[in-house]
Design a protein around this motif. Structure first.
Motif, short mmCIF file in Angstrom:
data_model
loop_
_atom_site.label_atom_id
_atom_site.label_comp_id
_atom_site.label_asym_id
_atom_site.label_seq_id
_atom_site.Cartn_x
_atom_site.Cartn_y
_atom_site.Cartn_z
N SER A 1 0.83 -1.20 0.00
CA SER A 1 0.00 0.00 0.00
C SER A 1 0.87 1.25 0.00
CB SER A 1 -0.95 0.01 1.21
OG SER A 1 -0.22 0.09 2.42
N GLY A 2 0.22 2.37 -0.32
CA GLY A 2 0.92 3.64 -0.36
C GLY A 2 1.59 3.85 -1.71
N THR A 3 2.25 4.99 -1.81
CA THR A 3 2.97 5.33 -3.04
C THR A 3 4.41 5.66 -2.69
OG1 THR A 3 2.29 7.64 -2.88
CG2 THR A 3 0.95 6.19 -4.26
N GLY A 4 5.31 5.19 -3.53
CA GLY A 4 6.72 5.43 -3.24
C GLY A 4 7.58 5.18 -4.45
N HIS A 5 8.87 5.15 -4.18
CA HIS A 5 9.87 4.87 -5.19
C HIS A 5 10.81 3.80 -4.65
CE1 HIS A 5 8.77 8.31 -7.63
NE2 HIS A 5 8.87 9.09 -6.58
N VAL A 6 11.27 2.97 -5.54
CA VAL A 6 12.31 2.00 -5.23
C VAL A 6 13.48 2.31 -6.15
CG1 VAL A 6 12.97 -0.44 -5.34
CG2 VAL A 6 10.72 0.21 -4.43
N THR A 7 14.65 2.45 -5.58
CA THR A 7 15.86 2.67 -6.36
C THR A 7 16.69 1.40 -6.30
OG1 THR A 7 15.88 5.02 -5.80
CG2 THR A 7 17.95 4.09 -6.62
N THR A 8 17.05 0.89 -7.48
CA THR A 8 17.94 -0.27 -7.56
C THR A 8 19.07 0.08 -8.51
OG1 THR A 8 16.60 -1.26 -9.32
CG2 THR A 8 16.15 -1.99 -7.07
N GLU A 9 20.30 -0.06 -8.02
CA GLU A 9 21.50 0.21 -8.84
C GLU A 9 21.42 1.57 -9.54
OE1 GLU A 9 24.44 -1.48 -9.07
OE2 GLU A 9 23.67 -2.71 -7.45
N GLY A 10 20.91 2.60 -8.81
CA GLY A 10 20.86 3.95 -9.34
C GLY A 10 19.66 4.27 -10.22
N THR A 11 18.80 3.30 -10.49
CA THR A 11 17.61 3.52 -11.32
C THR A 11 16.38 3.67 -10.44
OG1 THR A 11 18.56 2.23 -13.14
CG2 THR A 11 16.18 2.59 -13.19
N ALA B 1 23.39 -5.85 -4.83
CA ALA B 1 22.75 -4.75 -5.57
C ALA B 1 22.41 -3.61 -4.61
CB ALA B 1 21.48 -5.23 -6.26
N LYS B 2 22.75 -2.40 -5.01
CA LYS B 2 22.45 -1.21 -4.21
C LYS B 2 20.96 -0.90 -4.35
CE LYS B 2 27.03 0.54 -5.17
NZ LYS B 2 27.46 -0.01 -6.44
N HIS B 3 20.33 -0.54 -3.21
CA HIS B 3 18.88 -0.33 -3.23
C HIS B 3 18.42 0.57 -2.08
CE1 HIS B 3 19.64 -3.75 -0.58
NE2 HIS B 3 18.53 -3.43 0.04
N ARG B 4 17.22 1.14 -2.27
CA ARG B 4 16.55 1.90 -1.21
C ARG B 4 15.08 2.03 -1.57
NH1 ARG B 4 19.21 7.70 -1.16
NH2 ARG B 4 19.41 7.12 1.01
#
Length: 118
Positions: A53-63, A79-82
């Motif tokens: 649920s909710g809205t967000g962004h996932v960053t993987t390897e700078g994308t 793999a780099k992520h946030r």
């Protein structure tokens, strides 16, 4: 180690362990509006994130990827992520994180960038 179904506070929100066993752990992650997790990687585990649920962004390897309920992200070891909850969101960004590997404790993480000085 957090007990199953006990909420653990973090500067970006909170999480709880839903299930765990040999080689796996399942957590519910709740990111507060305007907050984000560290940009990091793990050397000994994979993660699969299922957006609930909710809205967000996932960053993987700078994308940067838009993330909404039903989307799934696979994050292989190394793999780099946030994850980030949008600033204008009225609700937390929630996902289930399924960890698999031979090291599932947070001492396996390497932070690259962190808003909270950790």
């Amino acid at each position: 180690m957090p007990r199953k179904n006990t909420k653990t506070k973090a500067p970006w929100g909170e999480y709880k362990v839903l299930s765990e066993g040999f080689g796996y752990k399942v957590r519910e992650i709740r990111i507060s509006p305007g907050h984000q997790t560290s940009y990091k990687y793990h050397m000994r585990r994979n993660e699969t994130w299922i957006i609930i649920s909710g809205t967000g962004h996932v960053t993987t390897e700078g994308t940067l990827h838009d993330a909404s309920p039903g989307k799934v992200f696979f994050i292989p070891r190394g793999a780099k992520h946030r994850a980030k909850c949008k600033y204008n969101s009225k609700e937390p960004f929630v996902y289930v994180e399924v960890q698999t590997g031979d090291e599932l404790e947070d001492d396996d993480l390497v932070r690259i960038d962190d808003d909270y000085g950790r």
